[in-house]
Write an enzyme that holds these catalytic residues in place. Structure first.
Site, PDB file in Angstrom:
ATOM      1  CB  CYS A 239     -44.193   6.103  68.297  1.00 26.79           C
ATOM      2  SG  CYS A 239     -45.515   5.398  67.290  1.00 26.79           S
ATOM      3  CB  ALA A 240     -40.128  10.691  68.061  1.00 24.82           C
ATOM      4  N   GLY A 243     -37.788  11.278  72.484  1.00 26.85           N
ATOM      5  CA  GLY A 243     -36.648  11.272  71.574  1.00 26.85           C
ATOM      6  C   GLY A 243     -35.512  10.347  71.902  1.00 26.85           C
ATOM      7  CB  CYS A 360     -41.146  -1.252  76.469  1.00 27.07           C
ATOM      8  SG  CYS A 360     -42.518  -0.118  76.754  1.00 27.07           S
TER       9      CYS A 360
END
Length: 430
Positions: A239-240, A243, A360
């Site tokens: 799940c880049a 980046g 998060c």
């Protein structure tokens, strides 16, 4: 603009947010476009008033007996920024752009304190329906955790060690009084100011343009280090997004080995190309979301990193409006997406490979509960000791309180001075 005009502008922005149901960032941008006379300092002050009002909306509304935009903004001015209400009223009387003056009752309220029997969710400044989940996550400290999450965040940067060292970045940003982060060995931070303090615009700095550093919360830097990628490994960043963690992993690997950066959303992935070039990250191969894009990686990865889509409860300091928009339905949707990602990710690992799950979020439903459910369905995995993980990655003992009941690691403003993050690392047994 004088303070009365700034207060009125903040009230207008909050009203816009409430009536049009749009993000604060959009409402602030729209106000700035429609009021081009306002300078950068004015816009910063108005933004601070709006965000501070939303960070402590529950406690301000409780003490004022009202949650209207005007009441919340005036509560911030007095309770958070330290302005004397009588002096405010005097300044309002000579300013055509001032809000309505505080009444005698409002002055009595705004200078008072919450009663001892005030409900915990109000003191914690969190939605009432989330109180049980937060208490389950943090026990007796859940109110203190909520209060810490209602503060302002620092501006954190990650030194890109492919191009610079931390001392060079600190020197470059000396005019902003930048200092080393407390935990991340490559981090630089500028603590949040108070009142109308402006956040430094570091993205126009020479060092940023040359790729010496990236804007990245210290918590994100820590979980990137805890992901444990080493030179020569084959790593899938499933799940880049834009980046951020791929860049941190590339630096940790010294551009040796291979990172496959993938995201199911092309728009989220779009910024990664320019960032890779600026950072000099040469071992990252971006995989666009097309059918079969990752089929050649099945069973070959040393490490799969899932920076899972989540409720973002760990970023409430930065996006306090999302705190009050979160719903049980959205939480359930995110939990389902996370479970599906975990189930899919394991097929890419080779024997003894490591699965790293990151959110998060500060909610147990997205963190320990997800790992428990995954382990129950996949007995061929075992958790890696979080204390050993911390010691190996950061060269120090894990701070007290960060290790969770489910052998994960939880970062929070109260515990680590960072945004809220969760990490759990699992190894695939042969």
């Amino acid at each position: 603009m004088r303070l009365p005009g700034r207060l009125s502008a903040a009230i207008a922005v909050l009203t816009d947010v409430e009536t049009r149901k749009r993000p604060v960032s959009e409402a602030l941008k729209a106000w700035g476009i429609n009021n081009r006379f306002a300078g950068a300092g004015d816009r910063a002050a108005i933004g601070n008033l709006v965000y501070d009002a939303l960070r402590r909306r529950a406690s301000h509304a409780a003490i004022m007996g009202d949650d209207s935009p005007r009441t919340l903004v005036l509560a911030v001015a007095v309770r958070d920024w330290g302005h004397d209400p009588a002096a405010l009223n005097e300044s309002f009387s000579t300013d055509d752009h001032a809000p309505q003056a505080l009444s005698a009752e409002e002055i009595a309220r705004v200078t008072g304190q919450l009663s001892d029997d005030t409900e915990g969710y109000i003191r914690a400044d969190v939605p009432q329906w989330l109180a049980p989940a937060l208490e389950r996550a943090f026990g007796d400290n859940w109110i203190a955790e909520g209060q810490a999450m209602a503060g302002r965040p620092s501006l954190d940067l990650r030194t890109n060690v492919l191009k610079a060292q931390r001392e060079r970045v600190l020197k470059s940003l000396d005019r902003f009084n930048a200092v080393k982060t407390a935990i991340s060995p490559v981090g630089v931070t500028m603590p949040a100011g108070s009142g109308d303090a402006r956040t430094p615009n570091v993205t126009s700095d020479e060092g940023y343009l040359k790729g010496w550093f990236e804007v990245q919360d210290q918590g994100s830097q820590i979980v990137s280090a805890l992901a444990g990628a080493t030179p020569g490994e084959q790593v899938l960043d499933l799940c880049a997004g834009a980046g951020g963690k791929s860049l941190a992993l590339a630096a940790a690997m010294g551009n040796k080995g291979q990172i496959f950066a993938y995201d199911s959303d092309r728009n989220r992935l779009a910024p990664i190309y320019d960032r890779l070039k600026r950072n000099g990250a040469r071992n990252v191969q971006v995989r666009a979301p097309v059918p079969g894009a990752l089929d050649d990686l099945i069973g070959k990865m040393d490490r799969v990193v899932i920076d899972a889509p989540c409720t973002g409860t760990g970023t409430w300091r930065r996006r306090p409006d999302t705190k009050w928009k979160l719903s049980p339905e959205l939480l359930a949707q995110r939990v389902a997406e996370q479970a599906a990602l975990l189930a899919d990710a394991e097929r890419f690992l080779k024997p003894n490979g490591t699965l790293v799950y990151i959110t998060c979020s500060i909610l147990p439903q997205e963190n320990d509960d997800q790992i428990a459910a995954f382990l129950a369905a996949h007995p061929g995995f075992a958790t890696i000791d979080p204390r050993q993980l911390w010691q190996a990655a950061l060269g120090a003992a894990a701070p007290q309180g960060v290790v969770t009941a489910g052998s994960g690691i939880a970062l929070t403003p109260r515990l680590t001075g960072t945004d809220g993050f969760y990490l759990n690392a699992l190894v695939r047994t042969p």
